[in-house]
Write an enzyme that holds these catalytic residues in place. Structure first.
Site, PDB file in Angstrom:
ATOM      1  N   LYS A 261       0.852  -1.185   0.000  1.00 60.13           N
ATOM      2  CA  LYS A 261       0.000   0.000   0.000  1.00 60.13           C
ATOM      3  C   LYS A 261       0.891   1.240   0.000  1.00 60.13           C
ATOM      4  CE  LYS A 261      -3.280   2.597   2.906  1.00 60.13           C
ATOM      5  NZ  LYS A 261      -4.119   2.600   4.117  1.00 60.13           N
ATOM      6  N   ASP A 266      -2.577  10.235   3.798  1.00 57.18           N
ATOM      7  CA  ASP A 266      -3.982   9.855   3.889  1.00 57.18           C
ATOM      8  C   ASP A 266      -4.715  10.864   4.766  1.00 57.18           C
ATOM      9  OD1 ASP A 266      -6.441   8.665   4.069  1.00 57.18           O
ATOM     10  OD2 ASP A 266      -5.774   6.951   5.282  1.00 57.18           O
ATOM     11  N   LYS A 273      -9.942  12.735   8.479  1.00 57.89           N
ATOM     12  CA  LYS A 273      -9.418  12.285   9.778  1.00 57.89           C
ATOM     13  C   LYS A 273      -9.496  13.476  10.730  1.00 57.89           C
ATOM     14  CE  LYS A 273      -6.396   8.645   8.087  1.00 57.89           C
ATOM     15  NZ  LYS A 273      -6.999   7.455   8.725  1.00 57.89           N
ATOM     16  N   ASP A 285       1.367   6.078   5.936  1.00 57.63           N
ATOM     17  CA  ASP A 285       0.426   5.202   5.255  1.00 57.63           C
ATOM     18  C   ASP A 285       0.993   4.570   3.976  1.00 57.63           C
ATOM     19  OD1 ASP A 285      -2.014   3.993   5.638  1.00 57.63           O
ATOM     20  OD2 ASP A 285      -3.169   5.507   4.566  1.00 57.63           O
ATOM     21  N   GLU A 347      -9.515   3.927   1.935  1.00 57.63           N
ATOM     22  CA  GLU A 347      -9.027   4.077   0.562  1.00 57.63           C
ATOM     23  C   GLU A 347      -7.927   3.086   0.217  1.00 57.63           C
ATOM     24  OE1 GLU A 347      -7.849   5.663   3.064  1.00 57.63           O
ATOM     25  OE2 GLU A 347      -5.740   5.194   2.705  1.00 57.63           O
ATOM     26  N   ARG A 349      -7.690  -0.082   0.653  1.00 59.01           N
ATOM     27  CA  ARG A 349      -8.210  -1.296   0.013  1.00 59.01           C
ATOM     28  C   ARG A 349      -8.655  -1.014  -1.424  1.00 59.01           C
ATOM     29  NH1 ARG A 349     -12.707  -2.000   4.635  1.00 59.01           N
ATOM     30  NH2 ARG A 349     -11.048  -1.013   5.830  1.00 59.01           N
TER      31      ARG A 349
END
Ligand code: J1V
Ligand code: ZN
Length: 497
Positions: A261, A266, A273, A285, A347, A349
């Protein structure tokens, strides 16, 4: 830093007259024989002095003595704790503590005498060497004033046969991979951008002769990667889809892919967030991509035989703008499945979905993905253990073993088929998040929808392990480089599934 094995013992080691610092591991309530040998050599009074200083040989406890004009002139005693509790991690911890003390003493040629009872010689030597090198790693790239860091140029591992030197060469490659991963994770999101990840991949390809295929946004559009591109949409930085390939020089017996990933930041998107969700930490991330790129660097240098390795990262940022995903948007992934985005912060996934579909088009024997995927996994397993999901018992076992050998822990969790109903959408094939309970399991089940069912696949959720707030053992606080050692060990031992 170079490592060398020598059968010498602490009573006679002098490093060819060049050894300036000797570090010796001691168990608590023991060490009598070793101390007598050292007293015979360096002069009496050592035991008394240790008693006066209340040295208990607790794990990682150190005491240093200077004899000035002698060779070695500095003696470091390091605690190993209880002999009954001795294992790989006790060894690693003591070696790291000894390295820190030796660094403080300005050691140039360090002799390290550590026991390895109950362990095999080669992995024990590798454990010591890795602990020394990685505990002395300091990242000062973003400081304007650099504190000089002292590292010994040569480290002799006492009590090991010189034949093991060859194996220690691999430690250097692995540690360089771990250090690269740490640097990538620790760098802020204005430095490690999707383009910077692509440049890192290009540098690895150039240095070690790997093949690099870089897909731009238009290439990904042509492949129908609607899930990945949906996430990337709001960022002013273009997405970069990275595909590195290591091909062995001889025959190929196995082919594996490592997918990471790569969210270089993010924000959560419109499911922003908010307070307490650590938005300022979200440079981390891309920890999965750091692990697979670190592994690629190590594998490129180690050049294992018979195994072809594909490293894949769908790199982008998750941002907000007038063009961002709306919560509720429906995206179509490259395998044709439609996804209702009920949460824009799930996001990772979405990007992995298209990366996994891409990987499955390659001829593979095994596929492993790593991702800082869910907060739920951090709650379940904490900072030291990563989650592992796989329909294949043998791949799961091989990864757990590879992790144990590298000092990285995994705990297998179920791909509970009945939980798939949590991902049902009234309007699309799937939604991207299920209910909060079991959140990291539904995340794994979501990924499984994008993997060929006949392929040995494992998903590693490393959300808790890639960053350490307080430092782990004697490893520094910050990025851990988690995953690299597991992947390198797994690939080097044949990528068994
Ligand atoms: C997001 C809302 C919908 C369900 C799934 C949720 C989730 O797990 N989000 C992860 C994410 O943003 N993926 O892209 C997520 C991953 C890591 C959320 C929080 C964290 C997290 C990890 C930490 F180690 C940590 F200290 C922290 F504060 C948050
Ligand atoms: Zn997210």
């Amino acid at each position: 830093m170079e490592f060398r094995c020598t059968p010498a013992d602490p009573g006679n080691w002098a490093g060819d007259g060049e050894g300036d610092t000797l570090a010796v591991g001691l168990f608590s309530g023991d060490g009598g024989n070793i101390l007598e040998g050292l007293e015979a050599r360096l002069g009496p009074g050592l035991k008394q002095r240790l008693e006066r200083r209340r040295f208990k040989a607790k794990p990682g406890e150190t005491q240093s003595f200077d004899w000035l004009e002698r060779c070695p002139g500095t003696l470091i005693l390091v605690g190993l704790g209880d002999a009954e509790c001795f294992d790989r991690s006790a060894l690693s911890r003591a070696a790291a503590a000894a390295a820190k003390a030796a660094s403080a003493a300005g050691a140039h040629h360090l002799g390290l005498a550590m026991p390895w009872q109950g362990l095999e010689a080669a992995p024990a030597a590798a454990t010591i060497a890795e602990a020394v090198r990685l505990s002395l790693f300091a990242d000062q790239r973003f400081k304007s004033e650099v504190e000089p860091q002292h590292r010994p140029a040569l480290v002799s591992l006492l009590g090991f046969e010189p034949e093991l030197d060859e194996g220690l060469a691999a430690v250097g490659a692995t540690c360089a991979g771990v250090e690269l991963a740490r640097e990538l994770v620790a760098a802020p999101p204005n430095v490690v951008t999707p383009e910077a990840l692509a440049e890192t991949a290009a540098a690895i390809a150039a240095e070690f002769g790997l093949e690099l295929k870089l897909l731009e946004r238009a290439d990904c559009e042509a492949l129908g990667m609607g899930a990945y591109l949906g996430v990337a949409r709001a960022s002013s930085l273009p997405p970069k889809f990275i595909h590195l390939t290591y091909r062995p020089s001889g025959a190929v017996r196995r082919r594996v892919a490592l997918v990471g990933k790569g969210l270089t930041f993010d924000s959560g998107g419109y499911n922003l967030k908010v307070g307490g969700s650590q938005i300022e930490m979200m440079k981390y991330d891309m920890g999965g991509s750091a692990a697979v790129l670190g592994a690629a660097r190590a594998i490129g240098e180690l050049k294992p035989e018979g195994i072809e390795v594909h490293v894949i990262v769908a790199a982008c940022e998750n941002m907000i703008s007038g063009d961002a995903l709306h919560p509720g948007d429906i995206l179509t992934a490259s395998n044709g499945k439609t996804i209702e985005v009920n949460n824009t912060d799930a996001e990772g996934r979405l990007t992995l979905a298209d990366a996994l579909v891409y990987a499955c088009k390659l001829e593979l024997d095994a596929l492993v993905d790593l991702a800082t995927l869910t907060g739920a996994c951090v709650i379940a397993l904490g900072e030291e253990i990563a989650g592992l999901w796989s329909p294949s018992d043998s791949l799961a076992a091989a990864l757990v073993t590879a992790g144990r050998d590298g000092g990285e822990s995994f705990w297998r969790l179920p791909l509970q088929a009945s939980y798939k109903k949590g991902l049902k959408s009234p309007v699309a094939d799937l939604k991207n998040t299920g209910p909060r309970p079991g959140g990291s399991i539904t995340a794994a089940l979501f990924l499984q929808e994008f993997v060929r069912p006949d392929l040995a696949w494992a998903h590693l959720d490393i959300a808790g392990t890639v960053w350490s707030d307080k430092g782990r053992g004697l490893d520094p606080a910050g990025a851990t480089g988690f995953g690299v050692r597991t992947l390198v060990n797994w690939v080097a031992s044949g990528g068994q599934a």
